[in-house]
Motif scaffolding. Structure first.
Motif, PDB file in Angstrom:
ATOM      1  N   VAL A  88      17.729  37.659  56.303  1.00 36.36           N
ATOM      2  CA  VAL A  88      17.584  38.125  54.933  1.00 36.36           C
ATOM      3  C   VAL A  88      18.435  37.272  53.988  1.00 36.36           C
ATOM      4  N   THR A  89      17.971  37.093  52.759  1.00 36.94           N
ATOM      5  CA  THR A  89      18.756  36.344  51.776  1.00 36.94           C
ATOM      6  C   THR A  89      19.892  37.218  51.257  1.00 36.94           C
ATOM      7  N   PRO A  90      20.943  36.609  50.703  1.00 29.36           N
ATOM      8  CA  PRO A  90      22.038  37.404  50.139  1.00 29.36           C
ATOM      9  C   PRO A  90      21.561  38.393  49.083  1.00 29.36           C
ATOM     10  N   GLU A  91      20.637  37.967  48.245  1.00 34.05           N
ATOM     11  CA  GLU A  91      20.125  38.849  47.197  1.00 34.05           C
ATOM     12  C   GLU A  91      19.368  40.031  47.786  1.00 34.05           C
ATOM     13  N   GLN A  92      18.586  39.781  48.820  1.00 30.44           N
ATOM     14  CA  GLN A  92      17.835  40.858  49.465  1.00 30.44           C
ATOM     15  C   GLN A  92      18.768  41.833  50.170  1.00 30.44           C
ATOM     16  N   LEU A  93      19.828  41.316  50.775  1.00 33.57           N
ATOM     17  CA  LEU A  93      20.785  42.170  51.484  1.00 33.57           C
ATOM     18  C   LEU A  93      21.472  43.137  50.523  1.00 33.57           C
ATOM     19  N   THR A  94      22.025  42.611  49.453  1.00 35.43           N
ATOM     20  CA  THR A  94      22.748  43.488  48.525  1.00 35.43           C
ATOM     21  C   THR A  94      21.796  44.464  47.831  1.00 35.43           C
ATOM     22  N   ALA A  95      20.601  43.999  47.496  1.00 32.76           N
ATOM     23  CA  ALA A  95      19.630  44.891  46.861  1.00 32.76           C
ATOM     24  C   ALA A  95      19.229  46.009  47.814  1.00 32.76           C
ATOM     25  N   VAL A 123      20.983  47.336  50.308  1.00 33.96           N
ATOM     26  CA  VAL A 123      22.083  48.283  50.472  1.00 33.96           C
ATOM     27  C   VAL A 123      22.157  49.216  49.276  1.00 33.96           C
ATOM     28  N   ARG A 124      22.008  48.665  48.085  1.00 29.77           N
ATOM     29  CA  ARG A 124      22.066  49.508  46.881  1.00 29.77           C
ATOM     30  C   ARG A 124      20.853  50.444  46.804  1.00 29.77           C
ATOM     31  N   THR A 125      19.697  49.953  47.217  1.00 27.40           N
ATOM     32  CA  THR A 125      18.494  50.787  47.222  1.00 27.40           C
ATOM     33  C   THR A 125      18.646  51.953  48.191  1.00 27.40           C
ATOM     34  N   ALA A 126      19.165  51.661  49.369  1.00 23.90           N
ATOM     35  CA  ALA A 126      19.340  52.704  50.380  1.00 23.90           C
ATOM     36  C   ALA A 126      20.288  53.785  49.897  1.00 23.90           C
ATOM     37  N   ARG A 127      21.330  53.387  49.198  1.00 30.62           N
ATOM     38  CA  ARG A 127      22.311  54.373  48.741  1.00 30.62           C
ATOM     39  C   ARG A 127      21.697  55.387  47.796  1.00 30.62           C
ATOM     40  N   THR A 128      20.757  54.956  46.966  1.00 29.88           N
ATOM     41  CA  THR A 128      20.148  55.862  45.992  1.00 29.88           C
ATOM     42  C   THR A 128      19.131  56.796  46.631  1.00 29.88           C
ATOM     43  N   GLY A 129      18.787  56.551  47.887  1.00 27.80           N
ATOM     44  CA  GLY A 129      17.838  57.421  48.578  1.00 27.80           C
ATOM     45  C   GLY A 129      16.409  56.941  48.509  1.00 27.80           C
ATOM     46  N   ASP A 130      16.171  55.793  47.861  1.00 21.24           N
ATOM     47  CA  ASP A 130      14.823  55.251  47.812  1.00 21.24           C
ATOM     48  C   ASP A 130      14.481  54.600  49.153  1.00 21.24           C
ATOM     49  N   ALA A 131      13.194  54.540  49.452  1.00 17.45           N
ATOM     50  CA  ALA A 131      12.759  53.909  50.697  1.00 17.45           C
ATOM     51  C   ALA A 131      13.041  52.410  50.627  1.00 17.45           C
ATOM     52  N   LEU A 132      13.515  51.873  51.734  1.00 14.84           N
ATOM     53  CA  LEU A 132      13.808  50.453  51.791  1.00 14.84           C
ATOM     54  C   LEU A 132      12.573  49.635  52.153  1.00 14.84           C
ATOM     55  N   LEU A 133      11.588  50.273  52.764  1.00 17.03           N
ATOM     56  CA  LEU A 133      10.367  49.593  53.157  1.00 17.03           C
ATOM     57  C   LEU A 133       9.246  49.890  52.180  1.00 17.03           C
ATOM     58  N   ALA A 134       8.450  48.882  51.900  1.00 15.48           N
ATOM     59  CA  ALA A 134       7.209  49.149  51.193  1.00 15.48           C
ATOM     60  C   ALA A 134       6.326  49.988  52.100  1.00 15.48           C
ATOM     61  N   PRO A 135       5.594  50.957  51.558  1.00 14.47           N
ATOM     62  CA  PRO A 135       4.735  51.784  52.414  1.00 14.47           C
ATOM     63  C   PRO A 135       3.785  50.975  53.282  1.00 14.47           C
ATOM     64  N   ALA A 136       3.319  49.834  52.791  1.00  7.37           N
ATOM     65  CA  ALA A 136       2.395  49.021  53.573  1.00  7.37           C
ATOM     66  C   ALA A 136       3.058  48.494  54.846  1.00  7.37           C
ATOM     67  N   ILE A 137       4.341  48.117  54.748  1.00  4.71           N
ATOM     68  CA  ILE A 137       5.059  47.636  55.928  1.00  4.71           C
ATOM     69  C   ILE A 137       5.252  48.777  56.908  1.00  4.71           C
ATOM     70  N   THR A 138       5.633  49.940  56.389  1.00  6.86           N
ATOM     71  CA  THR A 138       5.802  51.106  57.245  1.00  6.86           C
ATOM     72  C   THR A 138       4.495  51.437  57.940  1.00  6.86           C
ATOM     73  N   ARG A 139       3.388  51.339  57.209  1.00  7.99           N
ATOM     74  CA  ARG A 139       2.081  51.646  57.781  1.00  7.99           C
ATOM     75  C   ARG A 139       1.782  50.738  58.967  1.00  7.99           C
ATOM     76  N   ARG A 140       2.134  49.461  58.868  1.00  6.93           N
ATOM     77  CA  ARG A 140       1.914  48.535  59.986  1.00  6.93           C
ATOM     78  C   ARG A 140       2.709  48.971  61.209  1.00  6.93           C
ATOM     79  N   LEU A 141       3.937  49.401  60.987  1.00  6.27           N
ATOM     80  CA  LEU A 141       4.748  49.888  62.098  1.00  6.27           C
ATOM     81  C   LEU A 141       4.102  51.109  62.745  1.00  6.27           C
ATOM     82  N   VAL A 142       3.671  52.043  61.893  1.00 11.16           N
ATOM     83  CA  VAL A 142       3.092  53.283  62.407  1.00 11.16           C
ATOM     84  C   VAL A 142       1.807  52.995  63.177  1.00 11.16           C
ATOM     85  N   GLN A 143       0.959  52.141  62.631  1.00 13.41           N
ATOM     86  CA  GLN A 143      -0.303  51.825  63.288  1.00 13.41           C
ATOM     87  C   GLN A 143      -0.073  51.207  64.662  1.00 13.41           C
ATOM     88  N   ARG A 144       0.982  50.445  64.793  1.00 15.96           N
ATOM     89  CA  ARG A 144       1.216  49.739  66.048  1.00 15.96           C
ATOM     90  C   ARG A 144       1.881  50.622  67.090  1.00 15.96           C
TER      91      ARG A 144
END
Length: 230
Positions: A109-116, A118-139
């Motif tokens: 991960v890039t430094p910008e993606q890492l810090t973003a 961590v901050r996103t997770a703290r607020t309680g928002d999902a860190l994954l786009a639903p489409a990425i999660t869907r790929r995990l679930v389907q598999r």
């Protein structure tokens, strides 16, 4: 939130921990502890009470999956857990998400993606786009005895909330949900919050998993819906 963001790093590779500590520190994020295995991670969480844990999957003594389960099971005020992995769609990542992790990051991960993230997770928002999660679930989803219990949970949702959950699981953002349902985006956010509260879920990632595991949305159904919009 104005309090300093507190992070625990759990990874058995010294270079990974050192690099992440430097990146987070440069962005004003406090690394309050480090762990080299899952046992140390669980102890450090209990001792330091971080906001976010960056958790490697493959570690000695106790892997990150079991550590995530222990940290997030029955613990009031548990931190958000972000899974670190070397491989996209690692089978352990899905298991960790099912255990309550808020998302995953690849170790390159890039430094910008890492810090973003961590901050996103703290607020309680999902860190994954639903489409990425869907790929995990389907598999990796395997419906079993737990599905019946999840079906009972869905009975608490209103018809509108079921509709929102189904669309959310297909990868629609709040803005796209609002446009599809002819609702204000704030109203959609309220529906999503109520769904999470009724089902006892931590974030949208968990909601997507539940939608597939209960059969509310199926892989074939999603693919047909995508083709019909092309």
């Amino acid at each position: 939130m104005t309090d300093p963001l507190r992070v625990l790093l759990a990874d058995d590779q010294t270079l990974v921990r050192t690099g992440f500590r430097m990146i987070l520190g440069a962005d004003g994020i406090d690394v309050v502890a480090e762990a080299t295995n899952g046992l140390e991670a669980v102890e450090a969480v209990n001792r330091t009470r971080p906001d976010v844990v960056l958790m490697d999957v493959r570690m000695p003594a106790m892997d990150g999956l079991e550590a995530t389960r222990r940290i997030l099971t029955g613990t009031a005020g548990a931190p958000r857990v972000i899974i670190l992995t070397t491989f996209d769609l690692d089978r352990y990542v899905y298991a960790a998400l099912s255990a309550g992790a808020s998302g995953f990051l690849l170790k390159d991960v890039t430094p910008e993606q890492l810090t973003a993230a961590v901050r996103t997770a703290r607020t309680g928002d999902a860190l994954l786009a639903p489409a990425i999660t869907r790929r995990l679930v389907q598999r990796f989803t395997r419906r079993g005895s737990d599905a019946a219990a999840l079906h009972r949970d869905l009975a608490s949702l209103t018809p509108r909330e079921l509709e929102v959950l189904g669309l959310l699981a297909r990868g629609l953002s709040n803005a796209e949900l609002a446009a599809r349902l002819h609702l204000a985006e704030a109203t959609v956010k309220t529906h999503v919050a109520r769904i999470l509260g009724k089902l006892g879920l931590r974030d949208r990632v968990q909601a997507v998993i539940v939608a597939y595991e209960t059969g509310l949305v199926s892989v074939g159904e999603h693919e047909a819906a995508e083709q019909s919009t092309e």
